[in-house]
Design a protein around this motif. Structure first.
Motif, mmCIF file in Angstrom:
data_model
loop_
_atom_site.group_PDB
_atom_site.id
_atom_site.type_symbol
_atom_site.label_atom_id
_atom_site.label_comp_id
_atom_site.label_asym_id
_atom_site.label_seq_id
_atom_site.Cartn_x
_atom_site.Cartn_y
_atom_site.Cartn_z
ATOM 1 N N ASP A 35 0.822 -1.213 0.000
ATOM 2 C CA ASP A 35 0.000 0.000 0.000
ATOM 3 C C ASP A 35 0.855 1.262 0.000
ATOM 4 O OD1 ASP A 35 -2.313 -1.466 -0.081
ATOM 5 O OD2 ASP A 35 -2.667 -1.366 2.082
ATOM 6 N N PHE A 36 2.023 1.193 0.612
ATOM 7 C CA PHE A 36 2.952 2.327 0.567
ATOM 8 C C PHE A 36 3.439 2.538 -0.868
ATOM 9 C CE2 PHE A 36 7.213 4.238 1.007
ATOM 10 C CZ PHE A 36 6.876 5.383 1.700
ATOM 11 N N ILE A 37 3.740 1.446 -1.538
ATOM 12 C CA ILE A 37 4.172 1.530 -2.938
ATOM 13 C C ILE A 37 3.071 2.157 -3.784
ATOM 14 C CG2 ILE A 37 4.762 0.168 -4.991
ATOM 15 C CD1 ILE A 37 6.211 -1.785 -3.051
ATOM 16 N N GLU A 38 1.832 1.725 -3.577
ATOM 17 C CA GLU A 38 0.707 2.295 -4.332
ATOM 18 C C GLU A 38 0.532 3.785 -4.046
ATOM 19 O OE1 GLU A 38 -1.045 0.932 -6.864
ATOM 20 O OE2 GLU A 38 0.483 -0.606 -6.581
ATOM 21 N N LEU A 39 0.727 4.190 -2.799
ATOM 22 C CA LEU A 39 0.633 5.604 -2.440
ATOM 23 C C LEU A 39 1.703 6.415 -3.143
ATOM 24 C CD1 LEU A 39 -0.546 7.924 -0.736
ATOM 25 C CD2 LEU A 39 0.994 7.200 1.119
ATOM 26 N N VAL A 40 2.928 5.919 -3.153
ATOM 27 C CA VAL A 40 4.026 6.625 -3.833
ATOM 28 C C VAL A 40 3.749 6.706 -5.332
ATOM 29 C CG1 VAL A 40 6.483 6.543 -4.418
ATOM 30 C CG2 VAL A 40 5.744 6.017 -2.087
ATOM 31 N N LYS A 41 3.333 5.596 -5.930
ATOM 32 C CA LYS A 41 3.020 5.601 -7.365
ATOM 33 C C LYS A 41 1.899 6.591 -7.675
ATOM 34 C CE LYS A 41 4.482 0.991 -8.793
ATOM 35 N NZ LYS A 41 4.019 -0.310 -9.342
ATOM 36 N N HIS A 42 0.893 6.617 -6.821
ATOM 37 C CA HIS A 42 -0.248 7.526 -7.029
ATOM 38 C C HIS A 42 0.186 8.986 -6.914
ATOM 39 C CE1 HIS A 42 -4.440 8.884 -6.837
ATOM 40 N NE2 HIS A 42 -3.995 9.750 -5.943
ATOM 41 N N ASN A 43 0.887 9.325 -5.850
ATOM 42 C CA ASN A 43 1.242 10.727 -5.619
ATOM 43 C C ASN A 43 2.292 11.249 -6.580
ATOM 44 O OD1 ASN A 43 -0.544 10.792 -3.498
ATOM 45 N ND2 ASN A 43 0.926 11.579 -2.022
ATOM 46 N N ASN A 52 8.459 8.434 -15.373
ATOM 47 C CA ASN A 52 8.526 8.748 -16.799
ATOM 48 C C ASN A 52 8.081 10.197 -16.956
ATOM 49 O OD1 ASN A 52 8.405 8.961 -19.546
ATOM 50 N ND2 ASN A 52 6.831 7.409 -19.833
ATOM 51 N N GLU A 53 9.032 11.100 -17.174
ATOM 52 C CA GLU A 53 8.711 12.519 -17.280
ATOM 53 C C GLU A 53 8.502 12.974 -18.719
ATOM 54 O OE1 GLU A 53 11.824 14.453 -15.082
ATOM 55 O OE2 GLU A 53 10.711 14.204 -13.219
ATOM 56 N N SER A 54 8.643 12.060 -19.655
ATOM 57 C CA SER A 54 8.473 12.406 -21.063
ATOM 58 C C SER A 54 7.012 12.705 -21.360
ATOM 59 C CB SER A 54 8.959 11.257 -21.943
ATOM 60 O OG SER A 54 8.690 11.539 -23.295
ATOM 61 N N ARG A 55 6.773 13.781 -22.026
ATOM 62 C CA ARG A 55 5.412 14.154 -22.426
ATOM 63 C C ARG A 55 5.033 13.475 -23.751
ATOM 64 N NH1 ARG A 55 3.790 15.838 -17.869
ATOM 65 N NH2 ARG A 55 4.498 17.846 -17.146
ATOM 66 N N ASP A 56 6.037 13.078 -24.508
ATOM 67 C CA ASP A 56 5.807 12.473 -25.822
ATOM 68 C C ASP A 56 5.861 10.958 -25.722
ATOM 69 O OD1 ASP A 56 5.834 15.065 -26.922
ATOM 70 O OD2 ASP A 56 8.022 15.004 -27.095
ATOM 71 N N ARG A 57 4.976 10.331 -26.473
ATOM 72 C CA ARG A 57 5.039 8.878 -26.593
ATOM 73 C C ARG A 57 6.053 8.547 -27.665
ATOM 74 N NH1 ARG A 57 0.171 5.289 -25.712
ATOM 75 N NH2 ARG A 57 -0.360 5.934 -23.625
ATOM 76 N N SER A 58 6.960 7.670 -27.317
ATOM 77 C CA SER A 58 7.955 7.271 -28.302
ATOM 78 C C SER A 58 8.013 5.747 -28.340
ATOM 79 C CB SER A 58 9.323 7.849 -27.945
ATOM 80 O OG SER A 58 9.732 7.391 -26.681
ATOM 81 N N PRO A 59 8.395 5.212 -29.486
ATOM 82 C CA PRO A 59 8.508 3.754 -29.567
ATOM 83 C C PRO A 59 9.652 3.270 -28.673
ATOM 84 C CG PRO A 59 9.356 4.775 -31.554
ATOM 85 C CD PRO A 59 8.763 5.862 -30.720
ATOM 86 N N GLY A 60 9.520 2.082 -28.179
ATOM 87 C CA GLY A 60 10.572 1.530 -27.330
ATOM 88 C C GLY A 60 10.326 1.831 -25.867
ATOM 89 N N PRO A 72 10.403 3.777 -22.290
ATOM 90 C CA PRO A 72 10.316 5.184 -21.866
ATOM 91 C C PRO A 72 11.603 5.628 -21.191
ATOM 92 C CG PRO A 72 9.089 3.795 -20.360
ATOM 93 C CD PRO A 72 9.559 2.910 -21.493
ATOM 94 N N ASP A 73 11.837 6.918 -21.205
ATOM 95 C CA ASP A 73 13.001 7.500 -20.541
ATOM 96 C C ASP A 73 12.606 7.770 -19.080
ATOM 97 O OD1 ASP A 73 15.466 8.617 -20.061
ATOM 98 O OD2 ASP A 73 14.895 10.592 -20.815
ATOM 99 N N ILE A 74 13.045 6.887 -18.184
ATOM 100 C CA ILE A 74 12.681 6.964 -16.774
ATOM 101 C C ILE A 74 13.749 7.765 -16.029
ATOM 102 C CG2 ILE A 74 12.250 5.645 -14.660
ATOM 103 C CD1 ILE A 74 10.143 5.058 -16.730
ATOM 104 N N LYS A 75 13.292 8.795 -15.301
ATOM 105 C CA LYS A 75 14.197 9.569 -14.450
ATOM 106 C C LYS A 75 14.091 8.999 -13.040
ATOM 107 C CE LYS A 75 15.743 14.084 -13.221
ATOM 108 N NZ LYS A 75 15.696 15.498 -13.414
ATOM 109 N N VAL A 76 15.240 8.783 -12.394
ATOM 110 C CA VAL A 76 15.280 8.153 -11.085
ATOM 111 C C VAL A 76 15.524 9.200 -10.001
ATOM 112 C CG1 VAL A 76 16.462 6.431 -9.661
ATOM 113 C CG2 VAL A 76 16.121 6.018 -12.104
ATOM 114 N N TYR A 77 14.700 9.149 -8.963
ATOM 115 C CA TYR A 77 14.832 10.036 -7.811
ATOM 116 C C TYR A 77 15.084 9.180 -6.577
ATOM 117 C CZ TYR A 77 12.692 13.598 -10.762
ATOM 118 O OH TYR A 77 12.424 14.482 -11.774
ATOM 119 N N HIS A 78 15.800 9.751 -5.607
ATOM 120 C CA HIS A 78 16.067 9.065 -4.349
ATOM 121 C C HIS A 78 15.585 9.948 -3.205
ATOM 122 C CE1 HIS A 78 18.933 7.181 -7.118
ATOM 123 N NE2 HIS A 78 18.708 6.099 -6.396
#
Length: 124
Positions: A34-42, A62-70, A72-78
């Motif tokens: 449920d913590f994971i779901e909360l983080v994903k939601h927020n 995924n901060e990309s506004r455009d849909r691209s094939p392949g 997604p460009d995932i940005k990682v935060y800590h």
């Protein structure tokens, strides 16, 4: 029986629930689903991972506004697990949909069969 909560009451109960999730993670070295779901939601996260060696929660967004094939460009935060209430609180949303989502998490944590009804909030 139903429980009626205002936005402020949901915030307080959600803060307590986050504290519970943090303590559970410290003792088990795993994030509660449920913590994971909360983080994903927020944070609109694609994935959430806890690194027990650093005490950090890794979140991929995924901060990309455009849909691209392949892939997604995932940005990682800590984020520090010990500051979860702060960084999750910064992303608290008060639309009716969001408050109902929070209420469902709170309801799952309570032992009663009472439904939680949101008394106020913006309409979607």
């Amino acid at each position: 029986m139903a429980t009626y909560l205002t936005e402020e009451e949901i915030r307080v109960k959600l803060d307590r629930l986050i504290n519970k999730f943090v303590e559970e993670c410290r003792s088990t070295c795993m994030l509660h689903p449920d913590f994971i779901e909360l983080v994903k939601h927020n944070l609109y996260a694609k994935y959430v991972y806890y690194d027990e060696t650093t005490g950090m929660v890794e979140i991929g967004i995924n901060e990309s506004r455009d849909r691209s094939p392949g892939y997604p460009d995932i940005k990682v935060y800590h984020y520090s697990l010990s500051e979860a209430k702060q960084w999750l609180g910064q992303h608290f949303r008060n639309t009716k949909f969001d408050l109902e989502f929070y209420a469902s998490l709170i309801s799952k944590d309570q032992d009663s069969d009472a439904d939680i009804i949101v008394l106020d909030g913006d309409e979607d």
